[in-house]
Design an enzyme around this catalytic site. Sequence first.
Site, PDB file in Angstrom:
ATOM      1  N   GLU A   1      38.869  15.474  56.023  1.00 56.22           N
ATOM      2  CA  GLU A   1      38.317  16.678  55.407  1.00 56.22           C
ATOM      3  C   GLU A   1      38.320  17.846  56.391  1.00 56.22           C
ATOM      4  OE1 GLU A   1      34.394  15.460  54.053  1.00 56.22           O
ATOM      5  OE2 GLU A   1      35.141  13.407  53.916  1.00 56.22           O
TER       6      GLU A   1
ATOM      7  N   HIS B   1      37.389  18.222  50.822  1.00 53.02           N
ATOM      8  CA  HIS B   1      36.999  16.817  51.005  1.00 53.02           C
ATOM      9  C   HIS B   1      38.108  15.869  50.504  1.00 53.02           C
ATOM     10  CE1 HIS B   1      34.510  13.207  50.681  1.00 53.02           C
ATOM     11  NE2 HIS B   1      33.440  13.840  51.062  1.00 53.02           N
TER      12      HIS B   1
ATOM     13  N   ARG C   1      31.731  22.530  43.410  1.00 45.78           N
ATOM     14  CA  ARG C   1      32.463  21.457  42.708  1.00 45.78           C
ATOM     15  C   ARG C   1      31.846  21.125  41.348  1.00 45.78           C
ATOM     16  NH1 ARG C   1      31.153  15.672  45.786  1.00 45.78           N
ATOM     17  NH2 ARG C   1      28.877  15.836  45.747  1.00 45.78           N
TER      18      ARG C   1
ATOM     19  N   ASP D   1      31.995   7.320  59.029  1.00 47.60           N
ATOM     20  CA  ASP D   1      31.546   8.625  58.518  1.00 47.60           C
ATOM     21  C   ASP D   1      31.318   9.512  59.748  1.00 47.60           C
ATOM     22  OD1 ASP D   1      29.053   9.615  56.004  1.00 47.60           O
ATOM     23  OD2 ASP D   1      30.585  10.749  57.125  1.00 47.60           O
TER      24      ASP D   1
ATOM     25  N   ARG E   1      35.408  12.178  41.314  1.00 45.48           N
ATOM     26  CA  ARG E   1      35.545  11.311  42.513  1.00 45.48           C
ATOM     27  C   ARG E   1      37.019  11.104  42.858  1.00 45.48           C
ATOM     28  NH1 ARG E   1      32.270  10.137  46.360  1.00 45.48           N
ATOM     29  NH2 ARG E   1      30.639   9.456  44.951  1.00 45.48           N
TER      30      ARG E   1
HETATM   31  O1  TA6 Z   1      32.299  13.519  53.777  1.00 47.13           O
HETATM   32  C1  TA6 Z   1      31.658  12.281  53.903  1.00 47.13           C
HETATM   33  C2  TA6 Z   1      30.386  12.297  53.056  1.00 47.13           C
HETATM   34  O2  TA6 Z   1      29.505  13.301  53.497  1.00 47.13           O
HETATM   35  C3  TA6 Z   1      29.777  10.901  53.083  1.00 47.13           C
HETATM   36  O3  TA6 Z   1      28.559  10.902  53.794  1.00 47.13           O
HETATM   37  C4  TA6 Z   1      29.614  10.561  51.600  1.00 47.13           C
HETATM   38  O4  TA6 Z   1      28.370  11.006  51.120  1.00 47.13           O
HETATM   39  C5  TA6 Z   1      30.783  11.343  51.002  1.00 47.13           C
HETATM   40  O5  TA6 Z   1      30.725  12.591  51.671  1.00 47.13           O
HETATM   41  C6  TA6 Z   1      30.793  11.453  49.500  1.00 47.13           C
HETATM   42  O6  TA6 Z   1      29.761  12.297  49.059  1.00 47.13           O
HETATM   43  P1  TA6 Z   1      29.593  12.480  47.456  1.00 47.13           P
HETATM   44  O7  TA6 Z   1      28.442  13.419  47.280  1.00 47.13           O
HETATM   45  O8  TA6 Z   1      30.892  13.050  46.946  1.00 47.13           O
HETATM   46  O9  TA6 Z   1      29.355  11.095  46.921  1.00 47.13           O
END
Ligand code: TA6
Length: 318
Positions: free
Chosen positions: A292, A190, A120, A233, A94
């Site tokens: 992103e 991301h 990932r 988002d 994360r």
């Molecule tokens: O990029 C934004 C997103 O798609 C959000 O909707 C949220 O889910 C974020 O990615 C994080 O996703 P993750 O699977 O890393 O918790």
Amino acid sequence: MTFSQYQEPIIHTFIPTSQDKMDLIERLSKQFSSSSVGFQKGEGELACCQIDHPRAKACIYLNGAHLTNWQPQDEQPVLWMSDNSAFETGKPIRGGIPICWPWFGPHPAREDLPQHGFARLMTWNLRSVIETEEITHLILGFNSKECDPRWTKDEFDVRYALSVGKELRVELSVTNTGNQPMQDIGCALHTYFSISSINSIQIRGLEGVSFLDKLTGKTSSENSPLSISQETDRVYYPVTETVEMIDEGFQRKISVAGQGSKSTVVWNPWVEKSKRMADFPDAGFQTMVCIETANALEDTRTISPSETHTVSQTITVS
Ligand code: TA6
């Protein structure tokens, strides 16, 4: 050893060794260590590559080819990391720059497949290290033979090139090594940015660009720079300009230039979603924002046999 001694870039190309007794860290150290590159067991005893170059420091985990830190010389760290992140083989880290591939978000047809694809979750191979006076350049990769066949039937080679220096360039390249087109390939670099405070930033370059609000399902656009004061988002499309984030608190501007991508995602989980994520501190939303560079939604790509598609993100701090 100082960098001025280098006339030519030093190229260490990984030559697969036979089954030897050295563990991964020792093997990587033997093959690749140099004045700016070292290997160690990082968080969770996962193998990571530490870069300590005069122009910047960085840390990359083989798990997910995940860049968790990039700090240019005389700058504060640019990437945000969660203090609660998991560091376990096969689990997403994360923060930093998660590589979402070969789909962005939930899999379009199969609930049994992981959100944001499987890249990932893979342990990537380090393929080369190049050092110059300005940068340390790494290439990591994996191919379809190393993947769980339940994930995909496509045949491919994936390469991730990181150029670490005063600026950061990350580049995801996919070559279709099969004889069928790879359809609807999505991705996102991301990137989690470290900010002084969510109330002190403004995001420019997306004014007038249409965006899908994933929270409401509605599409609209705004003519003013983006400030964030609630869960956000958004998938912007088509994005053609460099996105800039002005951080009044840190007195810095971060520019995010994408290539091979027409969609950019902006995300901040805000209060309630932060509480719902076990690997995300409740107050974490106050000091991060994701910008992103993606191939998301209508920007997914078809990669023809023997074609290569590349998405890159170049980040500069001023
Ligand atoms: O990029 C934004 C997103 O798609 C959000 O909707 C949220 O889910 C974020 O990615 C994080 O996703 P993750 O699977 O890393 O918790």
